[in-house]
Design a protein around this motif. Sequence first.
Motif, mmCIF file in Angstrom:
data_model
loop_
_atom_site.group_PDB
_atom_site.id
_atom_site.type_symbol
_atom_site.label_atom_id
_atom_site.label_comp_id
_atom_site.label_asym_id
_atom_site.label_seq_id
_atom_site.Cartn_x
_atom_site.Cartn_y
_atom_site.Cartn_z
ATOM 1 N N VAL A 65 0.844 -1.202 0.000
ATOM 2 C CA VAL A 65 0.000 0.000 0.000
ATOM 3 C C VAL A 65 0.877 1.249 0.000
ATOM 4 O O VAL A 65 0.642 2.197 -0.764
ATOM 5 C CB VAL A 65 -0.960 -0.009 1.210
ATOM 6 N N VAL A 66 1.893 1.268 0.843
ATOM 7 C CA VAL A 66 2.801 2.414 0.902
ATOM 8 C C VAL A 66 3.493 2.615 -0.443
ATOM 9 O O VAL A 66 3.592 3.744 -0.952
ATOM 10 C CB VAL A 66 3.840 2.223 2.026
ATOM 11 N N ASP A 67 3.945 1.526 -1.037
ATOM 12 C CA ASP A 67 4.621 1.619 -2.330
ATOM 13 C C ASP A 67 3.687 2.168 -3.402
ATOM 14 O O ASP A 67 4.081 3.017 -4.206
ATOM 15 C CB ASP A 67 5.136 0.231 -2.733
ATOM 16 N N ARG A 68 2.450 1.718 -3.410
ATOM 17 C CA ARG A 68 1.496 2.183 -4.417
ATOM 18 C C ARG A 68 1.175 3.665 -4.220
ATOM 19 O O ARG A 68 1.101 4.430 -5.190
ATOM 20 C CB ARG A 68 0.218 1.341 -4.349
ATOM 21 N N VAL A 69 0.968 4.085 -2.974
ATOM 22 C CA VAL A 69 0.662 5.497 -2.716
ATOM 23 C C VAL A 69 1.859 6.376 -3.071
ATOM 24 O O VAL A 69 1.695 7.472 -3.623
ATOM 25 C CB VAL A 69 0.245 5.707 -1.244
ATOM 26 N N ASN A 70 3.065 5.913 -2.779
ATOM 27 C CA ASN A 70 4.261 6.680 -3.135
ATOM 28 C C ASN A 70 4.345 6.898 -4.646
ATOM 29 O O ASN A 70 4.810 7.950 -5.105
ATOM 30 C CB ASN A 70 5.520 5.967 -2.647
ATOM 31 N N ARG A 71 3.916 5.916 -5.412
ATOM 32 C CA ARG A 71 3.929 6.076 -6.869
ATOM 33 C C ARG A 71 2.797 6.979 -7.343
ATOM 34 O O ARG A 71 2.946 7.700 -8.329
ATOM 35 C CB ARG A 71 3.838 4.699 -7.540
ATOM 36 N N MET A 72 1.662 6.935 -6.627
ATOM 37 C CA MET A 72 0.528 7.797 -6.975
ATOM 38 C C MET A 72 0.774 9.244 -6.571
ATOM 39 O O MET A 72 0.375 10.177 -7.277
ATOM 40 C CB MET A 72 -0.745 7.281 -6.294
ATOM 41 N N GLU A 73 1.401 9.448 -5.425
ATOM 42 C CA GLU A 73 1.623 10.785 -4.861
ATOM 43 C C GLU A 73 3.105 10.963 -4.545
ATOM 44 O O GLU A 73 3.509 10.939 -3.382
ATOM 45 C CB GLU A 73 0.779 10.965 -3.594
ATOM 46 N N LEU A 75 5.041 13.422 -4.396
ATOM 47 C CA LEU A 75 5.469 14.625 -3.675
ATOM 48 C C LEU A 75 5.338 14.488 -2.158
ATOM 49 O O LEU A 75 5.904 15.301 -1.416
ATOM 50 C CB LEU A 75 4.657 15.842 -4.154
ATOM 51 N N TRP A 76 4.621 13.484 -1.706
ATOM 52 C CA TRP A 76 4.474 13.288 -0.267
ATOM 53 C C TRP A 76 5.710 12.594 0.298
ATOM 54 O O TRP A 76 6.274 11.703 -0.337
ATOM 55 C CB TRP A 76 3.239 12.436 0.038
ATOM 56 N N ALA A 77 6.095 12.996 1.503
ATOM 57 C CA ALA A 77 7.228 12.346 2.174
ATOM 58 C C ALA A 77 6.868 10.896 2.483
ATOM 59 O O ALA A 77 5.740 10.584 2.862
ATOM 60 C CB ALA A 77 7.570 13.083 3.466
ATOM 61 N N ALA A 78 7.846 10.013 2.306
ATOM 62 C CA ALA A 78 7.607 8.584 2.531
ATOM 63 C C ALA A 78 7.160 8.321 3.960
ATOM 64 O O ALA A 78 6.303 7.457 4.211
ATOM 65 C CB ALA A 78 8.875 7.791 2.213
ATOM 66 N N PHE A 83 2.971 6.693 7.812
ATOM 67 C CA PHE A 83 2.171 6.976 9.006
ATOM 68 C C PHE A 83 0.680 6.806 8.719
ATOM 69 O O PHE A 83 -0.034 6.127 9.470
ATOM 70 C CB PHE A 83 2.458 8.406 9.482
ATOM 71 N N HIS A 84 0.202 7.402 7.638
ATOM 72 C CA HIS A 84 -1.226 7.318 7.331
ATOM 73 C C HIS A 84 -1.629 5.902 6.907
ATOM 74 O O HIS A 84 -2.767 5.482 7.157
ATOM 75 C CB HIS A 84 -1.586 8.326 6.244
ATOM 76 N N ALA A 85 -0.709 5.160 6.293
ATOM 77 C CA ALA A 85 -1.013 3.770 5.944
ATOM 78 C C ALA A 85 -1.175 2.920 7.196
ATOM 79 O O ALA A 85 -2.091 2.083 7.284
ATOM 80 C CB ALA A 85 0.098 3.204 5.059
ATOM 81 N N LEU A 144 -6.150 3.951 -2.155
ATOM 82 C CA LEU A 144 -7.037 5.095 -2.385
ATOM 83 C C LEU A 144 -7.466 5.726 -1.070
ATOM 84 O O LEU A 144 -7.560 6.953 -0.951
ATOM 85 C CB LEU A 144 -8.259 4.657 -3.195
ATOM 86 N N ARG A 145 -7.710 4.898 -0.070
ATOM 87 C CA ARG A 145 -8.096 5.429 1.240
ATOM 88 C C ARG A 145 -6.952 6.222 1.872
ATOM 89 O O ARG A 145 -7.172 7.276 2.477
ATOM 90 C CB ARG A 145 -8.516 4.289 2.168
#
Length: 308
Positions: A65-73, A75-78, A83-85, A144-145
């Motif tokens: 999930v973290v890897d997918r969000v990092n690719r989607m966004e 600009l956000w710090a890893a 943390f949000h994941a 997505l969440r």
Amino acid sequence: MLIFELTAELDSLGLAGRLTECGAASYVVSGDRPRVVCECGPALYPRVAQLVAGTMTRDWLQARVVDRVNRMEPLWAAEEVQFHAIIELSETRLKNRPVAGHTLDEWQSMLARALASQFGRSVCVALDPFARFRLHRAVVELALRVRDRLAAALLEDEYEESLAMLRYMLDEQPACEAELHVYITPEGIWVTDAEGARVSDAQIERVALQDEDVTSEDLAMTLLITRSPWRIVVHDGYPDAPWPSFSETLSRVFGDRATLCTGCAACGTKAPAEAQRPREKSHREPTLRRRLALRERGPAEEGGLGEG
């Protein structure tokens, strides 16, 4: 004997330890892809499958999930994404919140059954491709969440910055001994004095006409900060307004000076036609305009503030 190929970020020693605790002799073989070798009989296969599935629906799922969000966004710090994941996965598990039609416990059970079935066909299981195929829908929805959480956190930060700016401007204004009433409806917002006469400011409205995105919220907040009344009575006819509601914003900016009306005959009054302005933007987007800041106001013109 069963052999599990793990990805580098998974805790191979931890998995081997848990498998040993359940009665299976397990050890780690290091390499480019760590492997956990589990020596056990078929009687332990269901238990081993549950333990491995638990690891995949926790550690592996979080990493994907973290890897997918990092690719989607990107600009956000890893660290922020991580943390949000963690928060999203923890809440989803604790509240038994469905993900792509199933709770995480149900996903774990389905994965365990698929693993146990795989044990009968092969002693070696590459866990990463196995889980990617089985948990793809869960990864997509959770990502997505988490992205929504990041967006909400950004809005929260912007909202807090807007509140801080408004409080600063309010502190620069001397409080006057006046009581104003604010009426909030889905159609718009208007302000009256204690006797019910509508309060307006021609200069503020002239500034607002230069920007079509200015809402009745912007006008009302600028007017209230300019007047700086000692007491504001809020008549909230829109309690279901999306966050952040104007009623909440008033309370956060004016503190004890803003009180919520608990019920009066005037609360049911419809907004006058001249006070109605369409809500062109969602409440979830901060609408507090810096261009309406008090520093843009010059000396009062034409006898000062007008009332209508």
